[in-house]
Motif scaffolding. Structure first.
Motif, PDB file in Angstrom:
ATOM      1  N   GLU A   1       4.731   2.685  -6.069  1.00 44.07           N
ATOM      2  CA  GLU A   1       6.029   3.351  -6.030  1.00 44.07           C
ATOM      3  C   GLU A   1       6.809   2.951  -4.783  1.00 44.07           C
TER       4      GLU A   1
ATOM      5  N   GLU B   1      -3.178   0.026   1.466  1.00 45.75           N
ATOM      6  CA  GLU B   1      -2.477   1.101   2.154  1.00 45.75           C
ATOM      7  C   GLU B   1      -1.012   0.712   2.348  1.00 45.75           C
ATOM      8  N   GLN B   2      -0.204   1.686   2.740  1.00 46.36           N
ATOM      9  CA  GLN B   2       1.211   1.409   2.995  1.00 46.36           C
ATOM     10  C   GLN B   2       1.374   0.344   4.077  1.00 46.36           C
TER      11      GLN B   2
ATOM     12  N   ARG C   1      -2.415  -6.492  -1.765  1.00 46.83           N
ATOM     13  CA  ARG C   1      -3.835  -6.386  -2.111  1.00 46.83           C
ATOM     14  C   ARG C   1      -4.644  -7.495  -1.444  1.00 46.83           C
TER      15      ARG C   1
ATOM     16  N   ASP D   1      -8.513  -1.464  -4.731  1.00 45.81           N
ATOM     17  CA  ASP D   1      -7.660  -0.560  -5.494  1.00 45.81           C
ATOM     18  C   ASP D   1      -6.221  -0.582  -4.983  1.00 45.81           C
ATOM     19  N   LEU D   2      -5.268  -0.535  -5.930  1.00 45.93           N
ATOM     20  CA  LEU D   2      -3.848  -0.460  -5.595  1.00 45.93           C
ATOM     21  C   LEU D   2      -3.325   0.885  -6.094  1.00 45.93           C
ATOM     22  N   PRO D   3      -3.233   1.884  -5.217  1.00 47.03           N
ATOM     23  CA  PRO D   3      -2.832   3.234  -5.649  1.00 47.03           C
ATOM     24  C   PRO D   3      -1.408   3.272  -6.188  1.00 47.03           C
ATOM     25  N   ASP D   4      -1.164   4.231  -7.081  1.00 45.79           N
ATOM     26  CA  ASP D   4       0.168   4.391  -7.658  1.00 45.79           C
ATOM     27  C   ASP D   4       1.212   4.668  -6.588  1.00 45.79           C
ATOM     28  N   ALA D   5       0.836   5.412  -5.556  1.00 41.27           N
ATOM     29  CA  ALA D   5       1.795   5.746  -4.498  1.00 41.27           C
ATOM     30  C   ALA D   5       2.283   4.496  -3.780  1.00 41.27           C
ATOM     31  N   VAL D   6       1.388   3.515  -3.610  1.00 39.81           N
ATOM     32  CA  VAL D   6       1.782   2.260  -2.955  1.00 39.81           C
ATOM     33  C   VAL D   6       2.697   1.464  -3.875  1.00 39.81           C
TER      34      VAL D   6
ATOM     35  N   SER E   1       2.994  -6.711  -4.602  1.00 43.16           N
ATOM     36  CA  SER E   1       1.759  -6.036  -5.008  1.00 43.16           C
ATOM     37  C   SER E   1       0.555  -6.951  -4.809  1.00 43.16           C
TER      38      SER E   1
ATOM     39  N   GLN F   1      -9.083  -0.414  -0.432  1.00 43.82           N
ATOM     40  CA  GLN F   1      -7.877   0.133  -1.044  1.00 43.82           C
ATOM     41  C   GLN F   1      -6.651  -0.326  -0.268  1.00 43.82           C
TER      42      GLN F   1
END
Length: 317
Positions: free
Chosen positions: A234, A271-272, A259, A227-232, A255, A269
């Motif tokens: 951004e 992470e930063q 990943r 998963d690539l979270p929206d926060a990452v 991106s 997932q």
């Protein structure tokens, strides 16, 4: 390694050049990253490392070859050729595949890429963008799928690389001479041991090769489930804007590579930290350079931006 074929130097045995090896493995996990540009000092194992990747990947997927495109290669050797006589006399279309066909689903390696003929540069750009190689002769044409990871190496002192080609590489690394005496001793020791007994040296490293190849294959298998979270996302956009990255390829590549990095470390997932770890690889060749900027200056400036945008995540030294 193919049976009865002398082994090349094992990928896992290459001492130093951590960033180059990391970049190649990331592209092996996700070819959409778009390849690796490795510029730097002569005699720093750039070619050795790239060719070793092919041997490594063959352990789990023999179809993923590393094909070398030599300087001075003819057009027919690169794109393939059509037998016009057979086509005109019998109507039979005989296509002789070139290096691009051999590189399909694998890697295409160009040493001294900054010295490559402009026409071949145009061919590579067209095929890399379309994923199809088209050969036309006297009104007769042949096309075939052609998707490959482009890897280029060279010494920037010997010539500049066209901006269009530079941008096509997903990742960029500067390959420098190792300064640590301990690393230099290990490089020499391993190189001499390999020269004395290639097969024996490969056997000693075969366990590490099998383990590394398996980890790449597993990361590739599970990549789409990471998963690539929206926060990452951004954070990636904010970093690219702050860095003044030219175009939007930087966000896309960062991106993908974040990943792939998460998949390689077995995470579910992104992470930063995955952005921090790979920001230099994805952005250093996409930012504006001042007239007297060195590679080190650009990296320091990008690292400062990473610290400010994604603080307090740890930043590699």
């Amino acid at each position: 390694m193919i049976d009865n074929e002398p082994p090349v130097f094992p990928f896992s045995a290459v001492a130093g050049q951590v960033e180059l090896k990391r970049a190649l493995l990331l592209c092996a996990v996700d070819p959409r990253i778009g390849g690796v540009l490795a510029l730097g000092d002569r005699g720093t194992a750039k070619s050795t490392t790239v060719r070793a990747l092919g041997q490594l990947l063959a352990l789990t997927d023999p179809d993923r070859a590393v094909v070398t495109l030599p300087l001075g290669a003819s057009e027919d050797r690169v794109i393939g050729s059509i037998d016009l006589e057979a086509a005109l006399t019998t109507g039979e279309r005989r296509f002789a595949p070139g290096l691009l066909a051999a590189a399909h689903r694998g890697f295409l390696y160009v040493d001294e890429v900054n010295l490559l003929d402009d026409y071949l540069v145009d061919v590579l750009l067209d095929v890399a963008a379309s994923g199809v190689n088209v050969v036309e002769r006297e009104g007769i044409s042949h096309r075939h799928p052609c998707e490959f990871v482009l890897v280029g190496s060279g010494n920037p002192e010997e010539g500049e690389l066209r901006p269009q080609l530079t941008d096509r590489f997903g990742l960029a690394t500067t390959v420098s001479t190792e300064r640590d005496p301990a690393v230099r001793r290990e490089i020499i020791r391993r190189r001499l041991d390999f020269a004395d007994d290639r097969a024996g040296f490969y056997r000693r490293w075969s366990g590490a090769e099998v383990e590394l190849a398996a980890s790449v294959a597993e990361a590739r298998r599970r990549l789409d489930s990471v998963d690539l979270p929206d926060a990452v996302v951004e954070s990636i956009i904010e970093l690219c804007v702050a860095a003044g990255a030219i175009g939007h390829r930087g966000e896309v590549v960062l991106s993908y590579v974040a990943r792939a990095g998460a998949a390689l470390r077995g995470a579910d997932q992104v992470e930063q930290r995955d952005v921090v770890d790979h920001a230099l690889l994805a952005l250093r060749h996409r930012v504006h350079r001042e007239a007297f900027d060195s590679a080190e200056t650009v990296d320091r400036r990008l690292l400062d931006l990473v610290r400010s945008v994604i603080a307090p995540a740890p930043v590699p030294a």
